[in-house]
Design an enzyme around this catalytic site. Structure first.
Site, short mmCIF file in Angstrom:
data_model
loop_
_atom_site.label_atom_id
_atom_site.label_comp_id
_atom_site.label_asym_id
_atom_site.label_seq_id
_atom_site.Cartn_x
_atom_site.Cartn_y
_atom_site.Cartn_z
N THR A 1 21.50 13.20 -16.11
CA THR A 1 20.93 15.02 -15.96
C THR A 1 19.56 14.94 -16.50
OG1 THR A 1 23.31 15.49 -16.43
CG2 THR A 1 21.63 17.03 -16.86
N ARG B 1 17.80 12.19 -9.28
CA ARG B 1 16.80 12.71 -10.13
C ARG B 1 15.77 12.24 -10.66
NH1 ARG B 1 22.55 14.86 -13.09
NH2 ARG B 1 22.78 16.79 -12.03
N HIS C 1 22.58 19.41 -8.50
CA HIS C 1 23.69 19.68 -9.37
C HIS C 1 25.03 19.24 -8.57
CE1 HIS C 1 27.16 21.62 -11.32
NE2 HIS C 1 27.71 21.90 -10.36
#
Length: 147
Positions: free
Chosen positions: A91, A105, A118
């Site tokens: 994350t 990411r 997400h």
């Protein structure tokens, strides 16, 4: 077969190159049961992230999700939730850059909030999130096909 929700965040959708790269990764790795672009309203954002309401990043996150169009997918594959989460990476973008430099990411995230995408973290979350983002989707159809 398992299903999961995948959301591409507004800064990715605004970047044509990044959007195409992420869509290609999704198309290559998953069966796509549904997909749509959508503008997330304040109400939808607050409902979607309700579990984070008392956390310091809640306002920043809900504001980000309202800042432009998102792209949503219902994905299906064996171990879909974990597979999508592995593809996304950590994350926190800073951690992703150093521990998994090829994850989505790391490649397309800008900050912990603007981390590109997400993904649902469990079957329960996936079902709840899909019902919020795709209220028209008949989840029982998938359940009956998986038997």
């Amino acid at each position: 077969m398992e299903i999961s929700l995948a959301l591409l965040k507004p800064h990715v959708v605004r970047n044509t190159y990044a959007l195409q790269q992420l869509k290609t990764q999704i198309e290559t790795n998953f069966n796509i049961l549904a997909a749509k672009d959508l503008r997330i309203t304040k109400e939808l954002s607050e409902c979607f992230y309700a579990e984070h309401k008392d956390k310091f990043f809640y306002y920043r996150l809900t504001s980000l999700m309202q800042s432009g169009f998102c792209y949503a997918f219902i994905l299906q594959s064996e171990s879909c939730i974990q597979k999508w989460r592995n593809l996304m990476g950590p994350t926190k973008v800073f951690r992703a850059v150093y521990t998994e430099p090829e994850c989505l990411r790391s490649l397309y995230g800008l900050s912990d909030t603007r981390n590109a995408c997400h993904g649902s973290d469990s079957t329960v979350s996936a079902l709840r999130e899909i019902a919020i983002v795709f209220p028209e989707f008949d989840i029982s159809r998938v359940a009956s096909q998986s038997k």
